[in-house]
Scaffold this active site. Sequence first.
Site, PDB file in Angstrom:
ATOM      1  N   CYS A   1      23.788  36.563 -58.492  1.00 57.82           N
ATOM      2  CA  CYS A   1      24.248  35.578 -57.525  1.00 57.82           C
ATOM      3  C   CYS A   1      23.037  34.863 -56.919  1.00 57.82           C
ATOM      4  O   CYS A   1      22.210  35.501 -56.278  1.00 57.82           O
ATOM      5  CB  CYS A   1      25.051  36.259 -56.428  1.00 57.82           C
TER       6      CYS A   1
ATOM      7  N   ASN B   1      28.258  36.550 -61.991  1.00 54.93           N
ATOM      8  CA  ASN B   1      29.347  36.473 -62.964  1.00 54.93           C
ATOM      9  C   ASN B   1      29.923  37.854 -63.276  1.00 54.93           C
ATOM     10  O   ASN B   1      29.187  38.805 -63.516  1.00 54.93           O
ATOM     11  CB  ASN B   1      28.825  35.883 -64.276  1.00 54.93           C
TER      12      ASN B   1
ATOM     13  N   HIS C   1      33.265  35.607 -59.547  1.00 58.23           N
ATOM     14  CA  HIS C   1      31.998  36.335 -59.426  1.00 58.23           C
ATOM     15  C   HIS C   1      32.255  37.658 -58.727  1.00 58.23           C
ATOM     16  O   HIS C   1      33.163  37.766 -57.893  1.00 58.23           O
ATOM     17  CB  HIS C   1      30.971  35.510 -58.639  1.00 58.23           C
TER      18      HIS C   1
ATOM     19  N   ARG D   1      24.862  30.374 -70.967  1.00 58.94           N
ATOM     20  CA  ARG D   1      24.574  29.259 -70.056  1.00 58.94           C
ATOM     21  C   ARG D   1      24.607  29.722 -68.595  1.00 58.94           C
ATOM     22  O   ARG D   1      23.581  29.918 -67.965  1.00 58.94           O
ATOM     23  CB  ARG D   1      25.590  28.122 -70.274  1.00 58.94           C
ATOM     24  N   ASP D   2      25.787  29.969 -68.067  1.00 55.07           N
ATOM     25  CA  ASP D   2      25.898  30.303 -66.652  1.00 55.07           C
ATOM     26  C   ASP D   2      25.165  31.603 -66.331  1.00 55.07           C
ATOM     27  O   ASP D   2      24.640  31.781 -65.234  1.00 55.07           O
ATOM     28  CB  ASP D   2      27.383  30.421 -66.274  1.00 55.07           C
TER      29      ASP D   2
ATOM     30  N   HIS E   1      37.181  31.488 -62.697  1.00 59.36           N
ATOM     31  CA  HIS E   1      35.759  31.826 -62.887  1.00 59.36           C
ATOM     32  C   HIS E   1      35.331  32.641 -61.656  1.00 59.36           C
ATOM     33  O   HIS E   1      34.942  32.087 -60.635  1.00 59.36           O
ATOM     34  CB  HIS E   1      34.968  30.521 -63.014  1.00 59.36           C
TER      35      HIS E   1
HETATM   36 MG    MG Z   1      29.322  31.679 -62.679  1.00 52.96          MG
END
Ligand code: MG
Length: 290
Positions: A240, A249, A209, A15-16, A207
């Site tokens: 990003c 991520n 990055h 997903r992300d 979470h």
């Molecule tokens: Mg993310």
Amino acid sequence: MTGTESIEIVEVGPRDGLQNEPGWVDIDTKVGLVEVLADCGFRRIEVGSFVNPTRVPQMAGTAEVFKRITRRTDTAYSALVPNLRGLEGALAAQVDEIAVFASATEGFSGANLGVSIARSLEVLSEVTREASDTDLPVRGYVSCVLECPYDGPTQPDAVVNVTKQLLGFGCREISLGDTIGRGHPDDVRRLFDRLLKDVDPRRLAGHFHDTGGRALRNIGAALEYGVAVFDSSIGGLGGCPFAPGSAGNVATEDVCDMFQRRGCSTGLDRDAIVRAARYVKDLRAAAGGG
Ligand code: MG
């Protein structure tokens, strides 16, 4: 001083990750990605989102992906849901958990969601209440917890405010996102020094990055505060969106290795992680990327 020896890594690549990769990924490839990830032993995999496909074309077909994956009893398959219509889609697809998202900063809320923080929270309170009525677990994401691309550094109080509201709606866990990946470990400590006055760290996830190359150090800082759940994306899927070409991520395989070095158990199968990372590498090569 890590009081935490058992860590959960939540895999958000399908997903992300994919949402922030350029180009279309077909349903077969998505199903294949979820399956190779399930082999790794993740307790939770974020499979997709029930958002408007004209706004986020990469997420079209999430219902189909849910239909086609083989469900394992020890894995929860989750999806991101922005509103009640998305919740309907998620319920129809029989997802195991949903995630809702809000921003800690007005600048990002306005740019990303098109509404103020207060308005977005009104919508999420309805979604969370309806989901709770059907016993569906809800995870809350808060973006820009350290810095915002529009508003600059984020005040910890702003993060506490949104986090407490989401928990109050019934979210079981809040995942705190360093959305632009520019945070430093000291920023993480400042945030948690404030947050832990009001919130149990067992309700929190990190979470991070890797845009600034500090994701692993930032995870280490959050670990000092008893946070035991961290999100990552296999192969570092998802660049990003604010800095084209740079890392987004943090990569699951890197997080996994770091915890292994620290003697923390993730319950994941290292060989399967390597296979899943290779799947992503092949995917990128087929798409003509690096
Ligand atoms: Mg993310």
